[in-house]
Write an enzyme that holds these catalytic residues in place. Sequence first.
Site, PDB file in Angstrom:
ATOM      1  N   LYS A 116       0.859  -1.193   0.000  1.00 56.03           N
ATOM      2  CA  LYS A 116       0.000   0.000   0.000  1.00 56.03           C
ATOM      3  C   LYS A 116       0.883   1.227   0.000  1.00 56.03           C
ATOM      4  O   LYS A 116       2.010   1.197   0.491  1.00 56.03           O
ATOM      5  CB  LYS A 116      -0.869   0.021   1.272  1.00 56.03           C
ATOM      6  CG  LYS A 116      -2.069   0.911   1.158  1.00 56.03           C
ATOM      7  CD  LYS A 116      -3.079   0.285   0.239  1.00 56.03           C
ATOM      8  CE  LYS A 116      -4.469   0.813   0.413  1.00 56.03           C
ATOM      9  NZ  LYS A 116      -5.450  -0.220   0.024  1.00 56.03           N
ATOM     10  N   GLY A 150     -20.394   6.806   3.401  1.00 51.45           N
ATOM     11  CA  GLY A 150     -19.291   7.110   2.488  1.00 51.45           C
ATOM     12  C   GLY A 150     -19.813   7.138   1.070  1.00 51.45           C
ATOM     13  O   GLY A 150     -20.517   6.218   0.648  1.00 51.45           O
ATOM     14  N   GLY A 162     -17.749   8.092  -1.754  1.00 54.87           N
ATOM     15  CA  GLY A 162     -16.642   8.199  -2.713  1.00 54.87           C
ATOM     16  C   GLY A 162     -16.848   7.145  -3.790  1.00 54.87           C
ATOM     17  O   GLY A 162     -17.968   6.667  -3.994  1.00 54.87           O
ATOM     18  N   ASN A 163     -15.794   6.740  -4.460  1.00 58.13           N
ATOM     19  CA  ASN A 163     -15.928   5.749  -5.542  1.00 58.13           C
ATOM     20  C   ASN A 163     -16.591   4.474  -5.027  1.00 58.13           C
ATOM     21  O   ASN A 163     -17.540   3.964  -5.628  1.00 58.13           O
ATOM     22  CB  ASN A 163     -14.552   5.440  -6.149  1.00 58.13           C
ATOM     23  CG  ASN A 163     -14.621   4.269  -7.124  1.00 58.13           C
ATOM     24  OD1 ASN A 163     -14.584   3.104  -6.734  1.00 58.13           O
ATOM     25  ND2 ASN A 163     -14.778   4.570  -8.400  1.00 58.13           N
ATOM     26  N   GLY A 212     -18.348   3.716  -2.046  1.00 57.26           N
ATOM     27  CA  GLY A 212     -19.698   3.830  -1.488  1.00 57.26           C
ATOM     28  C   GLY A 212     -20.742   4.146  -2.543  1.00 57.26           C
ATOM     29  O   GLY A 212     -21.834   3.567  -2.546  1.00 57.26           O
TER      30      GLY A 212
HETATM   31  N1  GLU Z   1      -7.221   0.290  -3.181  1.00 54.06           N
HETATM   32  C1  GLU Z   1      -8.015  -0.871  -3.424  1.00 54.06           C
HETATM   33  C2  GLU Z   1      -8.025  -1.772  -2.211  1.00 54.06           C
HETATM   34  O1  GLU Z   1      -7.795  -1.359  -1.102  1.00 54.06           O
HETATM   35  C3  GLU Z   1      -7.602  -1.596  -4.678  1.00 54.06           C
HETATM   36  C4  GLU Z   1      -6.183  -2.050  -4.719  1.00 54.06           C
HETATM   37  C5  GLU Z   1      -5.721  -2.535  -6.071  1.00 54.06           C
HETATM   38  O2  GLU Z   1      -6.485  -2.549  -7.005  1.00 54.06           O
HETATM   39  O3  GLU Z   1      -4.540  -2.882  -6.130  1.00 54.06           O
HETATM   40  O4  GLU Z   1      -8.338  -2.930  -2.303  1.00 54.06           O
END
Ligand code: GLU
Length: 425
Positions: free
Chosen positions: A115, A227, A229-230, A232
């Site tokens: 992350k 929420g 955002g994308n 929710g």
């Molecule tokens: N950010 C999204 C998650 O937390 C997607 C991560 C991704 O597609 O690598 O699962």
Amino acid sequence: MEKTGSDPYSNAVTQLKQASAILASSYADKKEAFEQIIERLQTPDRVVQESVEIEMDDGSKNQYLVFRSQHNDARGPYKGGIRFHENVTLEEVKALSMWMTWKCAITGISYGGSKGGVVVNPRELSRAELERLSRAYARVVAPYVGAWKDVPAPDVNTNGQIMAWMLDEFERIVGHHEPAAFTGKPLEIGGSLGREEATGKGGVFVLLEFAKRIGKEPSDLTVAVQGIGNVGSWFAKLAVEAGFRVVAVADSRGGVRSKKDLSINIDELIEHKKSKGSVKGFRGTVALTSEAFLLQDVDILVPSALENVITPEVAKKMRAKAIVEMANGPVTPEADEILWKRKILSVPDVLANAGGVTVSYFEWVQNLHGYTWSKEEVFAKLEPLMVRAFDQMWTTHEDKKINLRMSAYVGALKRVVDAMLLRGR
Ligand code: GLU
């Protein structure tokens, strides 16, 4: 149990220890190796942290702290989004990277977990400043990312445009095209159809399975989504399409509930928020404070924004009958214990929101092979993976009489431990 609080990383480590205690008996003949692996999984493989300097439009300079945490890659390249938020911390990014390891293992896609994050409120930046920051981020992580190393994607407050800038910067550095190094890209440069709504779509597949297991039709169930955002907004929209009654929706400042408990028109609500700055005042609804929203009487509560919203205090008082975690880390471990005692099931984040990374995986596969799949093909591939992961979790839940999070975790942890053992790590 251990005292936990708002530090997501200590929460993530607590969850890992709880799952390993359940799994330990399966590795009785490899006890020492198992314990070493669990010890190792408590710390990410690599953490990158740097301060980058950006030129602002007025000629001044600003510094931003950027992170990338690579938790584990025993099952495949590290995979995980990048969030831009003023409250990002290293501990949060580390926790989120560990959760990605479990998430990818649960759906069986061949990735590890990572992350990234930048401490910034992107709303305070102009488009040009946002581009400079995105490119600076890509320069910091360039040595560590790539299609077969670590594949970033969008997360909170990041999107396809930001991925496009990052990919472009990365490709300039490495000197060749490598679209599979980033997912969640715009379609024009190798993105996948269906990636934008994928997390919400996957969550609805999960909610449909959950409804079946508790013997309900979608129209029997009222749903409150926190929420917009994308994640929710897509979840809410697709849940309405699937027949659920999405009667309440909240943004970061509070929520609204339909006066007659009818489904809210999500497209109109998003338009209302755009013009009025908040969901409050939407036609046919009453306003709720953020706290009242979490405590309202509803069948399914769906936290879809940030971590730690279901605290022990909320867990004690909440009236929802079940939770579907579309945000990452919305329920603290202490709250989990309370929910379990109160017989409130919480479908864990690592399964409920895994649709996003699963379609990221499909995007990566398409990029590696030069394929372009239709949205129907993408969703037809997504559904069985989500349903299978749900079934495995549910079977463990029934066999072992443990909560859904631990049921999902033990399956995921087993896959990661087995990969570590096979590699002799
Ligand atoms: N950010 C999204 C998650 O937390 C997607 C991560 C991704 O597609 O690598 O699962």
